[in-house]
Write an enzyme that holds these catalytic residues in place. Structure first.
Site, mmCIF file in Angstrom:
data_model
loop_
_atom_site.group_PDB
_atom_site.id
_atom_site.type_symbol
_atom_site.label_atom_id
_atom_site.label_comp_id
_atom_site.label_asym_id
_atom_site.label_seq_id
_atom_site.Cartn_x
_atom_site.Cartn_y
_atom_site.Cartn_z
ATOM 1 N N ARG A 1 -29.180 14.240 -0.389
ATOM 2 C CA ARG A 1 -29.302 15.553 -0.816
ATOM 3 C C ARG A 1 -30.361 16.289 -1.246
ATOM 4 N NH1 ARG A 1 -22.619 15.758 -2.604
ATOM 5 N NH2 ARG A 1 -21.940 15.785 -0.303
ATOM 6 N N GLY B 1 -17.294 12.327 4.692
ATOM 7 C CA GLY B 1 -16.981 11.039 4.134
ATOM 8 C C GLY B 1 -17.807 9.942 4.501
ATOM 9 N N LYS C 1 -6.370 7.361 8.069
ATOM 10 C CA LYS C 1 -4.816 7.898 8.028
ATOM 11 C C LYS C 1 -5.003 9.203 8.929
ATOM 12 C CE LYS C 1 -3.294 6.309 3.514
ATOM 13 N NZ LYS C 1 -3.094 6.884 2.213
ATOM 14 N N GLY D 1 -16.323 16.552 2.163
ATOM 15 C CA GLY D 1 -15.444 17.428 2.330
ATOM 16 C C GLY D 1 -15.303 18.511 2.902
HETATM 17 C C1 3PG Z 1 -19.169 16.358 -2.146
HETATM 18 O O1 3PG Z 1 -19.724 15.241 -2.810
HETATM 19 O O2 3PG Z 1 -18.368 16.420 -1.220
HETATM 20 C C2 3PG Z 1 -19.551 17.560 -2.911
HETATM 21 O O3 3PG Z 1 -20.479 17.435 -4.011
HETATM 22 C C3 3PG Z 1 -18.010 18.274 -3.594
HETATM 23 O O4 3PG Z 1 -17.721 17.374 -4.636
HETATM 24 P P1 3PG Z 1 -16.254 17.422 -5.325
HETATM 25 O O5 3PG Z 1 -15.208 16.643 -4.110
HETATM 26 O O6 3PG Z 1 -16.052 16.820 -6.544
HETATM 27 O O7 3PG Z 1 -15.846 18.949 -5.397
#
Ligand code: 3PG
Length: 402
Positions: A34, A352, A195, A375
């Site tokens: 990142r 993920g 899932k 996410g």
């Molecule tokens: C991630 O790692 O997917 C983002 O930085 C968002 O983090 P969070 O799920 O803690 O909001």
């Protein structure tokens, strides 16, 4: 949204939202992806004379100051990656941040402390948004991976300043757009994971968009059970059997080629190196569980991939963290990588576990595009509108940069 092509950063204080939520162990960054991916935006803005003020969250301190979740160690890693000094302020608003921002020269880079140390961040608090905005002349969001959060630093702040999407934001959206909104067809998706319940919306949205949908991971067991097969002690979601049947019917109705495993690697124990067998999905014995797709499934998927022009990949096909149950994922990922390298397939992956699975298969850098998002990538695949994008959009639609 407007891209950096339309911004002259010279002499301006640029409030740049990045996602420095990187894996760390013992105070050291363990995966720099990142950081590396946001370097081009920071460098471009600094080299053009902008005063770059970086905002990011790190981990989930829930509105409290948690010293272990400070961004300070990341300032060092960022400076190394940029080859330029990065100064640090011990808060993201208040006198410290204001003084640090005031003393900046053109081309300087300043990292502010974890935005989630502020209780207003996750509430998208108006006061915090205004205080953040007061530090900058313009706002640039380069954190696609945090765009699914409606927080002060990803959404609220944008209402106060002229707003832009950074180069990484632009690249992520262009890749996703090319893969799903306007793909070269046939387009397929590989969706793995444990899932159905967590991927239901994603699967339904994929059915509407792709010509082929291959399902792997423990999720596939529930589909096999829904077809009436015996799955031994494989992990399944009993309350999702009807849903799985509905998805299979929808796939038929939409003419989407839904691919399930035809054979599986099974074991009696969920441990690395446990004795295994390969069996057709119609012959999983009692007391055994499916932990990976088998070689016939790999062949089937390889031949399906050869017929595609575009592939979206989310989630592993087996328990790749536990060899030998990584072999199915490895083989299919390598096939996708080879077709990509030969220019026959465009592959976009993310979300993920996907990045670790592709890295494990040795093909992370051989895909056309790998998203930095977890996410947010999933939510895009689900067809959701992301608040971080809406906030910087010049139209209310989820669109490509204009
Ligand atoms: C991630 O790692 O997917 C983002 O930085 C968002 O983090 P969070 O799920 O803690 O909001």
């Amino acid at each position: 949204f407007s891209t950096l092509d339309t911004l002259d950063p010279k002499g301006k204080r640029i409030l740049l939202r990045v996602d420095l939520n990187v894996p760390m162990k013992d105070g050291k960054v363990t995966d720099e992806t990142r950081i590396e991916r946001v370097v081009p935006t920071i460098r471009e803005l600094a080299e053009k004379g902008g005063r770059v003020i970086l905002l990011s969250h790190f981990d989930r301190p829930k509105g409290k100051v948690v010293p272990d979740m400070s961004l300070q160690p990341i300032a060092t890693a960022l400076a190394t990656a940029l080859g330029r000094p990065v100064s640090f302020a011990h808060d993201c608003i208040g006198p410290d941040a204001e003084a640090a921002a005031r003393s900046m020269q053109d081309g300087d880079i300043l990292l502010l402390e974890n935005t989630r140390f502020q209780p207003g961040e996750e509430k998208n608090d108006a006061g915090l948004s205004a205080a953040l905005a007061s530090l900058g002349d313009v706002y640039v969001n380069d954190a696609f991976s945090a765009a699914h959060r409606a927080h002060a630093s990803t959404a609220g702040v944008a209402a106060h300043l002229p707003s832009y999407g950074g180069r990484l934001m632009q690249a992520e959206l262009e890749a996703l757009y090319a893969a799903l909104e306007n793909p070269e067809r046939p387009v397929g998706a590989i969706v793995g994971g444990a899932k159905i319940s967590t991927k239901l919306q994603l699967l339904e949205n994929m059915l509407a968009k792709v010509d082929m949908l291959a399902i792997g991971g423990a999720m596939a067991n529930t589909f096999l059970a829904a077809k009436g097969l015996q799955v031994g002690k494989s992990l399944i979601e009993k309350d999702m059997l009807d849903t799985a049947r509905t998805i299979m019917e929808q796939a038929k109705a939409k003419n989407c080629d839904l691919i399930l495993p035809v054979d599986v690697v099974i074991s009696e124990d969920f441990i690395a190196g446990a004795p295994t067998q390969v069996v057709p999905v119609t012959a999983i014995p009692d007391g055994w569980m499916a932990l990976d797709v088998g070689p016939e499934t790999v062949k089937l998927l390889q031949s399906k991939l050869a017929g595609l022009k575009t592939l979206v990949w989310n989630g592993p096909l087996g328990v790749f963290e536990l060899p030998p149950f990584d072999e199915g994922t490895n083989a299919v990922a390598q096939a996708a990588a080879q077709l990509t390298q030969e220019g026959k397939l465009k592959t976009v992956a993310g979300g993920g576990d996907t990045v670790s699975a592709l890295r494990h298969a040795g093909v992370l850098h051989k895909m056309s595009y790998v998203s930095t998002a977890g996410g947010a990538f999933l939510e895009w695949l689900e067809g959701k509108v992301l608040p971080g994008l809406t906030a910087i959009s010049t139209t209310l639609e989820k669109t490509l940069p204009i």
